[in-house]
Design an enzyme around this catalytic site. Sequence first.
Site, PDB file in Angstrom:
ATOM      1  N   CYS A   1      -6.565   1.541   2.204  1.00 24.92           N
ATOM      2  CA  CYS A   1      -7.317   2.795   2.209  1.00 24.92           C
ATOM      3  C   CYS A   1      -6.890   3.720   1.075  1.00 24.92           C
ATOM      4  O   CYS A   1      -7.655   4.593   0.660  1.00 24.92           O
ATOM      5  CB  CYS A   1      -7.149   3.501   3.552  1.00 24.92           C
ATOM      6  SG  CYS A   1      -7.798   2.564   4.949  1.00 24.92           S
TER       7      CYS A   1
ATOM      8  N   GLU B   1       0.847  -1.177   0.000  1.00 29.54           N
ATOM      9  CA  GLU B   1       0.000   0.000   0.000  1.00 29.54           C
ATOM     10  C   GLU B   1       0.888   1.234   0.000  1.00 29.54           C
ATOM     11  O   GLU B   1       1.936   1.260   0.643  1.00 29.54           O
ATOM     12  CB  GLU B   1      -0.919   0.049   1.219  1.00 29.54           C
ATOM     13  CG  GLU B   1      -1.767   1.331   1.243  1.00 29.54           C
ATOM     14  CD  GLU B   1      -2.931   1.295   2.211  1.00 29.54           C
ATOM     15  OE1 GLU B   1      -3.842   2.133   2.065  1.00 29.54           O
ATOM     16  OE2 GLU B   1      -2.942   0.437   3.114  1.00 29.54           O
TER      17      GLU B   1
ATOM     18  N   ASN C   1     -12.054  -2.166  -0.602  1.00 28.30           N
ATOM     19  CA  ASN C   1     -11.251  -2.479   0.582  1.00 28.30           C
ATOM     20  C   ASN C   1     -12.016  -2.060   1.826  1.00 28.30           C
ATOM     21  O   ASN C   1     -12.380  -0.891   1.968  1.00 28.30           O
ATOM     22  CB  ASN C   1      -9.916  -1.729   0.538  1.00 28.30           C
ATOM     23  CG  ASN C   1      -9.136  -1.868   1.836  1.00 28.30           C
ATOM     24  OD1 ASN C   1      -8.593  -2.921   2.128  1.00 28.30           O
ATOM     25  ND2 ASN C   1      -9.103  -0.810   2.638  1.00 28.30           N
ATOM     26  N   GLU C   2     -12.271  -3.012   2.703  1.00 32.94           N
ATOM     27  CA  GLU C   2     -12.944  -2.750   3.983  1.00 32.94           C
ATOM     28  C   GLU C   2     -14.232  -1.944   3.812  1.00 32.94           C
ATOM     29  O   GLU C   2     -14.540  -1.077   4.618  1.00 32.94           O
ATOM     30  CB  GLU C   2     -11.982  -2.034   4.943  1.00 32.94           C
ATOM     31  CG  GLU C   2     -10.781  -2.881   5.320  1.00 32.94           C
ATOM     32  CD  GLU C   2      -9.831  -2.177   6.288  1.00 32.94           C
ATOM     33  OE1 GLU C   2      -9.972  -0.944   6.487  1.00 32.94           O
ATOM     34  OE2 GLU C   2      -8.939  -2.847   6.843  1.00 32.94           O
TER      35      GLU C   2
END
Length: 672
Positions: free
Chosen positions: A263, A57, A381-382
């Site tokens: 994120c 990331e 993502n999430e």
Amino acid sequence: MASGKAPHCVLLVYLFLSFACQCFGIGVDADNSVLLVDASEASGRPIPDTLFGIFFEEINHAGAGGLWAELVSNRGFEAGGPNVPSNIDPWAIIGDESVLNVSTDRSSLFERNKIALRLDVLCDSKGPNACPAGGVGVYNPGYWGMNIEQGKTYKLVLYVRSLGSVDITVLLTDSNGQKLAAANIIASASEVSDWKKLEIPLEALGTSHNARLQLTTTRKGVIWFDQVSLMPLDTYKGHGFRKDIFQMLANLKPRFLRFPGGCFVEGDWLRNAFRWKDTVGPWEERPGHFGDVWLYWTDDALGYYEFLQLSEDLGALPVWVFNNGVSHHDEVVSSVVKPFVQEALDGIEFARGPPDSKWGSLRASMGHPEPFDLRYVAIGNEDCGKKNYRGNYLKFYAAIKRDYPDIKIISNCDGSNKPLDHPADLYDFHIYTTANDIFSKNHRFDNVPRKGPKAFVSEYAVNDKRDAGRGSFLAALAEAGFLIGLERNSDVVDMVSYAPLFVNENDQRWNPDAIVFNSSSLYGTPSYWVLRFFTESSAATLLKSVLQTNFSSSLVASAISWKNSENDKDYIRIKVVNYGSNTMNLKISVDGLENSIQASGSNKTVLISTNLLEENSFSEPDKVVPQQSPLENAAAKMDVVLPPHSLTSFDLLKGPSYIRITGADSFSRSSI
């Protein structure tokens, strides 16, 4: 139906344990534990090829100022935003306002990068208004100092324009102004009246880990600079990756690379999310973007293409995580998410399409006519709890499976507690917690359904400040226990990766991380070294093993059979974590072997520290690292000692096979 099978399972386990204990004459007492390993071919289970990989990331300047070897920070002067005047940080001025005015304007050659740097030079080479010695101009310190090494060559690329002739001095200097490399740009007014691209090799005459790039002049006039890049020539295969950092990744033998987040993919707001189409094509034309979750600018030179190339260079399968119309604070409703779906389909075509397709041709023009081996995508993502996630997900899923039915799709929703209410090939599982909690989770997947989507444990780590510090031995030891549990449950867990992978020591946005670096050095935290114990697990064979112990809350073990590609020899690897504070005596008994165990060539590797909160550092990078030694008592039955708070791996070298000769009562040895 499950209740009908349970008695048979209990009976089989009972019979196995009874047989093993009778054969080996083994019992469990208060001071000893027993590990029974069935090494017979029939009892083994293949471990997925993809079990252990890595997750990248763009966080902590992992790429910009890290893995990506670009030395100039804010090379296109775009980090201050599209409006002028703008902030040019970290560029700084050489000279004062009496001799130089520095500003930005929107005169760039590049449509998606309109900002350029303008220098109004008020002094001249001689006369009463002579420029100060050394000239006036600007300098760039890179990402907390450039690493310049004597004898190496660096490629400077920049665009320049002027209203008149130019005489520009290019310097690489150390923090004291000592010259490390130099070049001159001399051009007539006609040569630079329009934007001119220049490429200049700079050979370093000295070394500095805190160097900077200077552009100065002593000639009065107006000069514009844009897209100033400085790259070392010795990147990995010339692909732009910093060699020492790349090697740290390669040493993990990752089977997949999940990218680019995290994120970072979502963005705090959709306008700042990672969008793949802005990260491909010529680097000068990429607009870059502000990562509003981790709060720094990236020029996106490390873009979608580069991530695919990185995967290929590592021999890992790419796992592309893309935005599904959902950020931290705003969401696209499912009825109008179609453009996002099409963006994902275009991205898959870029990776996999033929070189004459629309997006495949762009990939080919960038130097990779052959398709990349993209087999996995993650939808968001999430985002599982978000209002529009499920509706958006279903639209992405249907479109991708229609055009690319072989691609495996990963859902953000955890399917380990209850069945998913939507189709998926895998589901994401993230865990950040305390050391004790993650160690206790080594049984987390023991009882999940054995059918349905597989688990992708794509983010795990001990991140409790009291336990983890900046990367402690305690955190790593607890994670090792968790990983052994995942390995044992690799029939339902397909993929595993630690997070975060990288941190530049000058910008730690998340703590801890696996690899710590600065401009010139790097080291692995103990969590990194734990991963090295699992480099041979993917595609190996999980052996049936039973641990008989009175210390089940502090002892966990697994056994695999694997082939060493370097010497083409076969091994059994037994990994044991002693999470307790007492020395443990362990009897290991390996049954069902068709081979002998050879003491010569067998090894023991131990990760241990007397201080649970011990950390590695730049000054002591090897303070907590595995220590290997010969295993002199290697045998099918052996007694071993497990130090308190330790991870131990026993690599037992298999010897010649035993083959029964028909009609004979004895066995014959074979070197098969």
